[in-house]
Motif scaffolding. Structure first.
Motif, PDB file in Angstrom:
ATOM      1  N   THR A  70      25.599 -11.989 -58.378  1.00  0.00           N
ATOM      2  CA  THR A  70      24.544 -12.835 -57.821  1.00  0.00           C
ATOM      3  C   THR A  70      23.429 -11.946 -57.269  1.00  0.00           C
ATOM      4  O   THR A  70      23.687 -10.824 -56.828  1.00  0.00           O
ATOM      5  CB  THR A  70      25.071 -13.728 -56.685  1.00  0.00           C
ATOM      6  N   PRO A  71      22.208 -12.430 -57.264  1.00  0.00           N
ATOM      7  CA  PRO A  71      21.105 -11.602 -56.758  1.00  0.00           C
ATOM      8  C   PRO A  71      21.094 -11.463 -55.243  1.00  0.00           C
ATOM      9  O   PRO A  71      20.467 -10.548 -54.713  1.00  0.00           O
ATOM     10  CB  PRO A  71      19.852 -12.344 -57.246  1.00  0.00           C
ATOM     11  N   ILE A  72      21.800 -12.363 -54.529  1.00  0.00           N
ATOM     12  CA  ILE A  72      21.710 -12.396 -53.072  1.00  0.00           C
ATOM     13  C   ILE A  72      23.092 -12.535 -52.458  1.00  0.00           C
ATOM     14  O   ILE A  72      23.920 -13.324 -52.925  1.00  0.00           O
ATOM     15  CB  ILE A  72      20.831 -13.583 -52.598  1.00  0.00           C
ATOM     16  N   SER A  73      23.344 -11.759 -51.419  1.00  0.00           N
ATOM     17  CA  SER A  73      24.536 -11.929 -50.596  1.00  0.00           C
ATOM     18  C   SER A  73      24.152 -11.652 -49.146  1.00  0.00           C
ATOM     19  O   SER A  73      23.338 -10.759 -48.870  1.00  0.00           O
ATOM     20  CB  SER A  73      25.660 -10.980 -51.028  1.00  0.00           C
ATOM     21  N   ILE A  74      24.735 -12.425 -48.237  1.00  0.00           N
ATOM     22  CA  ILE A  74      24.379 -12.339 -46.824  1.00  0.00           C
ATOM     23  C   ILE A  74      25.636 -12.452 -45.976  1.00  0.00           C
ATOM     24  O   ILE A  74      26.543 -13.231 -46.276  1.00  0.00           O
ATOM     25  CB  ILE A  74      23.392 -13.461 -46.419  1.00  0.00           C
ATOM     26  N   MET A  75      25.687 -11.682 -44.907  1.00  0.00           N
ATOM     27  CA  MET A  75      26.719 -11.815 -43.879  1.00  0.00           C
ATOM     28  C   MET A  75      26.034 -12.284 -42.601  1.00  0.00           C
ATOM     29  O   MET A  75      24.990 -11.733 -42.215  1.00  0.00           O
ATOM     30  CB  MET A  75      27.419 -10.476 -43.655  1.00  0.00           C
ATOM     31  N   SER A  76      26.594 -13.310 -41.969  1.00  0.00           N
ATOM     32  CA  SER A  76      25.932 -13.885 -40.801  1.00  0.00           C
ATOM     33  C   SER A  76      26.904 -14.059 -39.645  1.00  0.00           C
ATOM     34  O   SER A  76      28.115 -14.188 -39.840  1.00  0.00           O
ATOM     35  CB  SER A  76      25.326 -15.250 -41.149  1.00  0.00           C
ATOM     36  N   ILE A  77      26.359 -14.070 -38.436  1.00  0.00           N
ATOM     37  CA  ILE A  77      27.077 -14.433 -37.225  1.00  0.00           C
ATOM     38  C   ILE A  77      26.328 -15.612 -36.610  1.00  0.00           C
ATOM     39  O   ILE A  77      25.138 -15.507 -36.301  1.00  0.00           O
ATOM     40  CB  ILE A  77      27.144 -13.273 -36.208  1.00  0.00           C
ATOM     41  N   VAL A  78      27.014 -16.749 -36.453  1.00  0.00           N
ATOM     42  CA  VAL A  78      26.365 -17.987 -36.024  1.00  0.00           C
ATOM     43  C   VAL A  78      26.574 -18.188 -34.528  1.00  0.00           C
ATOM     44  O   VAL A  78      27.698 -18.435 -34.067  1.00  0.00           O
ATOM     45  CB  VAL A  78      26.900 -19.190 -36.819  1.00  0.00           C
ATOM     46  N   GLU A  79      25.492 -18.071 -33.776  1.00  0.00           N
ATOM     47  CA  GLU A  79      25.536 -18.262 -32.324  1.00  0.00           C
ATOM     48  C   GLU A  79      25.217 -19.713 -31.974  1.00  0.00           C
ATOM     49  O   GLU A  79      25.269 -20.595 -32.832  1.00  0.00           O
ATOM     50  CB  GLU A  79      24.558 -17.297 -31.655  1.00  0.00           C
ATOM     51  N   ASP A  80      24.854 -19.948 -30.715  1.00  0.00           N
ATOM     52  CA  ASP A  80      24.596 -21.302 -30.240  1.00  0.00           C
ATOM     53  C   ASP A  80      23.389 -21.915 -30.946  1.00  0.00           C
ATOM     54  O   ASP A  80      23.498 -22.969 -31.591  1.00  0.00           O
ATOM     55  CB  ASP A  80      24.371 -21.255 -28.724  1.00  0.00           C
ATOM     56  N   THR A  81      22.252 -21.266 -30.864  1.00  0.00           N
ATOM     57  CA  THR A  81      21.039 -21.806 -31.470  1.00  0.00           C
ATOM     58  C   THR A  81      20.415 -20.851 -32.484  1.00  0.00           C
ATOM     59  O   THR A  81      19.409 -21.193 -33.099  1.00  0.00           O
ATOM     60  CB  THR A  81      19.977 -22.130 -30.395  1.00  0.00           C
ATOM     61  N   GLN A  82      21.007 -19.658 -32.630  1.00  0.00           N
ATOM     62  CA  GLN A  82      20.452 -18.681 -33.552  1.00  0.00           C
ATOM     63  C   GLN A  82      21.542 -18.098 -34.444  1.00  0.00           C
ATOM     64  O   GLN A  82      22.737 -18.253 -34.177  1.00  0.00           O
ATOM     65  CB  GLN A  82      19.755 -17.561 -32.783  1.00  0.00           C
ATOM     66  N   VAL A  83      21.101 -17.419 -35.495  1.00  0.00           N
ATOM     67  CA  VAL A  83      21.998 -16.749 -36.425  1.00  0.00           C
ATOM     68  C   VAL A  83      21.573 -15.291 -36.539  1.00  0.00           C
ATOM     69  O   VAL A  83      20.383 -15.001 -36.701  1.00  0.00           O
ATOM     70  CB  VAL A  83      21.969 -17.417 -37.819  1.00  0.00           C
ATOM     71  N   CYS A 132      20.663 -29.150 -48.606  1.00  0.00           N
ATOM     72  CA  CYS A 132      21.758 -29.150 -47.640  1.00  0.00           C
ATOM     73  C   CYS A 132      21.416 -30.093 -46.488  1.00  0.00           C
ATOM     74  O   CYS A 132      20.351 -29.965 -45.871  1.00  0.00           O
ATOM     75  CB  CYS A 132      21.984 -27.728 -47.117  1.00  0.00           C
ATOM     76  N   PRO A 133      22.289 -31.046 -46.163  1.00  0.00           N
ATOM     77  CA  PRO A 133      21.961 -32.017 -45.117  1.00  0.00           C
ATOM     78  C   PRO A 133      21.989 -31.445 -43.710  1.00  0.00           C
ATOM     79  O   PRO A 133      21.588 -32.128 -42.763  1.00  0.00           O
ATOM     80  CB  PRO A 133      23.059 -33.082 -45.289  1.00  0.00           C
ATOM     81  N   TRP A 134      22.468 -30.211 -43.525  1.00  0.00           N
ATOM     82  CA  TRP A 134      22.607 -29.631 -42.197  1.00  0.00           C
ATOM     83  C   TRP A 134      21.505 -28.623 -41.874  1.00  0.00           C
ATOM     84  O   TRP A 134      21.567 -27.939 -40.858  1.00  0.00           O
ATOM     85  CB  TRP A 134      23.968 -28.944 -42.074  1.00  0.00           C
ATOM     86  N   VAL A 135      20.520 -28.518 -42.759  1.00  0.00           N
ATOM     87  CA  VAL A 135      19.431 -27.550 -42.570  1.00  0.00           C
ATOM     88  C   VAL A 135      18.112 -28.305 -42.584  1.00  0.00           C
ATOM     89  O   VAL A 135      17.937 -29.266 -43.341  1.00  0.00           O
ATOM     90  CB  VAL A 135      19.456 -26.473 -43.674  1.00  0.00           C
ATOM     91  N   SER A 136      17.174 -27.867 -41.762  1.00  0.00           N
ATOM     92  CA  SER A 136      15.901 -28.568 -41.655  1.00  0.00           C
ATOM     93  C   SER A 136      15.174 -28.591 -42.999  1.00  0.00           C
ATOM     94  O   SER A 136      15.131 -27.583 -43.716  1.00  0.00           O
ATOM     95  CB  SER A 136      15.014 -27.889 -40.609  1.00  0.00           C
ATOM     96  N   PRO A 137      14.601 -29.736 -43.385  1.00  0.00           N
ATOM     97  CA  PRO A 137      13.880 -29.828 -44.656  1.00  0.00           C
ATOM     98  C   PRO A 137      12.713 -28.849 -44.744  1.00  0.00           C
ATOM     99  O   PRO A 137      12.407 -28.339 -45.821  1.00  0.00           O
ATOM    100  CB  PRO A 137      13.382 -31.280 -44.673  1.00  0.00           C
ATOM    101  N   GLU A 138      12.053 -28.587 -43.615  1.00  0.00           N
ATOM    102  CA  GLU A 138      10.923 -27.670 -43.618  1.00  0.00           C
ATOM    103  C   GLU A 138      11.346 -26.274 -44.057  1.00  0.00           C
ATOM    104  O   GLU A 138      10.642 -25.606 -44.816  1.00  0.00           O
ATOM    105  CB  GLU A 138      10.288 -27.602 -42.223  1.00  0.00           C
ATOM    106  N   SER A 139      12.508 -25.832 -43.587  1.00  0.00           N
ATOM    107  CA  SER A 139      13.005 -24.519 -43.974  1.00  0.00           C
ATOM    108  C   SER A 139      13.388 -24.478 -45.442  1.00  0.00           C
ATOM    109  O   SER A 139      13.054 -23.532 -46.168  1.00  0.00           O
ATOM    110  CB  SER A 139      14.211 -24.153 -43.103  1.00  0.00           C
ATOM    111  N   GLN A 140      14.088 -25.501 -45.906  1.00  0.00           N
ATOM    112  CA  GLN A 140      14.529 -25.511 -47.289  1.00  0.00           C
ATOM    113  C   GLN A 140      13.367 -25.630 -48.265  1.00  0.00           C
ATOM    114  O   GLN A 140      13.443 -25.140 -49.388  1.00  0.00           O
ATOM    115  CB  GLN A 140      15.526 -26.656 -47.511  1.00  0.00           C
ATOM    116  N   ASN A 151      16.479 -19.146 -36.348  1.00  0.00           N
ATOM    117  CA  ASN A 151      16.954 -20.363 -35.714  1.00  0.00           C
ATOM    118  C   ASN A 151      18.095 -20.958 -36.540  1.00  0.00           C
ATOM    119  O   ASN A 151      18.032 -21.006 -37.770  1.00  0.00           O
ATOM    120  CB  ASN A 151      15.830 -21.383 -35.590  1.00  0.00           C
ATOM    121  N   ARG A 152      19.096 -21.430 -35.867  1.00  0.00           N
ATOM    122  CA  ARG A 152      20.283 -21.945 -36.554  1.00  0.00           C
ATOM    123  C   ARG A 152      19.953 -23.121 -37.477  1.00  0.00           C
ATOM    124  O   ARG A 152      20.518 -23.233 -38.570  1.00  0.00           O
ATOM    125  CB  ARG A 152      21.320 -22.345 -35.509  1.00  0.00           C
ATOM    126  N   ILE A 153      19.067 -24.002 -37.048  1.00  0.00           N
ATOM    127  CA  ILE A 153      18.755 -25.177 -37.865  1.00  0.00           C
ATOM    128  C   ILE A 153      18.015 -24.815 -39.145  1.00  0.00           C
ATOM    129  O   ILE A 153      17.890 -25.641 -40.048  1.00  0.00           O
ATOM    130  CB  ILE A 153      17.924 -26.211 -37.075  1.00  0.00           C
TER     131      ILE A 153
END
Length: 226
Positions: free
Chosen positions: A45-58, A99-107, A73-75
């Motif tokens: 795949t062209p992209i891979s990411i490792m994340s840590i999900v905090e309260d309001t940020q990633v 994705c229904p859990w992510v803000s439409p503006e970001s997507q 921002n987490r959203i």
């Protein structure tokens, strides 16, 4: 729709307590960059990411194929969706079915068609982040690939634990990060010769062997010190 609350797991309070053991670490580390490089190579795949999900940020300890800031921002982060379940989260045809859990503006600012993410689970089974792959073309992700991504996520979590243990033992000798990074880099290079669909068993075996070697290093550090 409240996109943030929609992506909050039922055990969010306890999960955030577990996250606190890791967020104070210097998470931008070459070892995690090697992990995401290996993951992208495993699945081609062209992209891979490792994340840590905090309260309001990633936070993003590592990423390849996509420049990401240290925090978002987490959203706005699709990675936050994958901590809701302990299984692999697969999202396909994202341009038509966001994705229904992510803000439409970001997507709306992305061109992703495919996402597969597996949570990073602590020993007490809390999902503190994710290891994921993304593609700008839709694709299948069969059960064998899902299991392979879970193995890589366990490997990433063990390396994160090694990072934490080292921070808690500042006077102990440094872990052999260069040796571990060399293992990951060599595995990534070996994968260049295992790109065919018929070579899936060889790819699985390579990841399994790597996982076992990292697990031995982790066990030794945890039980006997560096």
């Amino acid at each position: 729709m409240n996109y943030f609350s929609a992506s909050v797991p039922p055990n969010e309070v306890e999960r955030l307590e577990a996250v606190q053991f890791y967020v104070h670490l210097p998470l931008r580390h070459q070892i995690f960059q090697a992990v995401v490089g290996l993951t992208a190579s495993v699945f081609r795949t062209p992209i891979s990411i490792m994340s840590i999900v905090e309260d309001t940020q990633v936070q993003y300890p590592g990423s390849v194929g996509l420049p990401v800031p240290e925090r978002m921002n987490r959203i706005d982060c699709i990675c936050s969706a994958a901590i809701y379940t302990h299984d692999t989260t697969i999202l396909r045809d994202l341009q038509q079915h966001p994705c229904p859990w992510v803000s439409p503006e970001s997507q709306a600012q992305t061109s992703f068609e495919f996402y597969a993410g597996t949570p990073l689970l602590t020993e007490h089974d809390f999902a503190i982040g994710t290891l994921c792959v993304l593609d700008r073309e839709d694709r299948l992700f069969p059960a064998a690939d899902q299991e392979l991504l879970r193995r890589l996520a366990r490997l990433a979590m063990q390396l994160l634990e090694l990072h934490r243990l080292r921070a808690e033992q500042p006077n102990a000798p440094m872990p052999e990060w260069l040796g571990i990074e060399a293992l990951l880099t060599q595995a990534q290079q070996d994968l260049l010769h295992l790109a065919g669909a018929e070579q899936q068993p060889e790819r699985e075996q390579l990841v399994q062997m790597l996982e076992q070697r990292i697990e031995r290093i982790y066990d030794r550090a945890r039980h006997y010190g560096w």
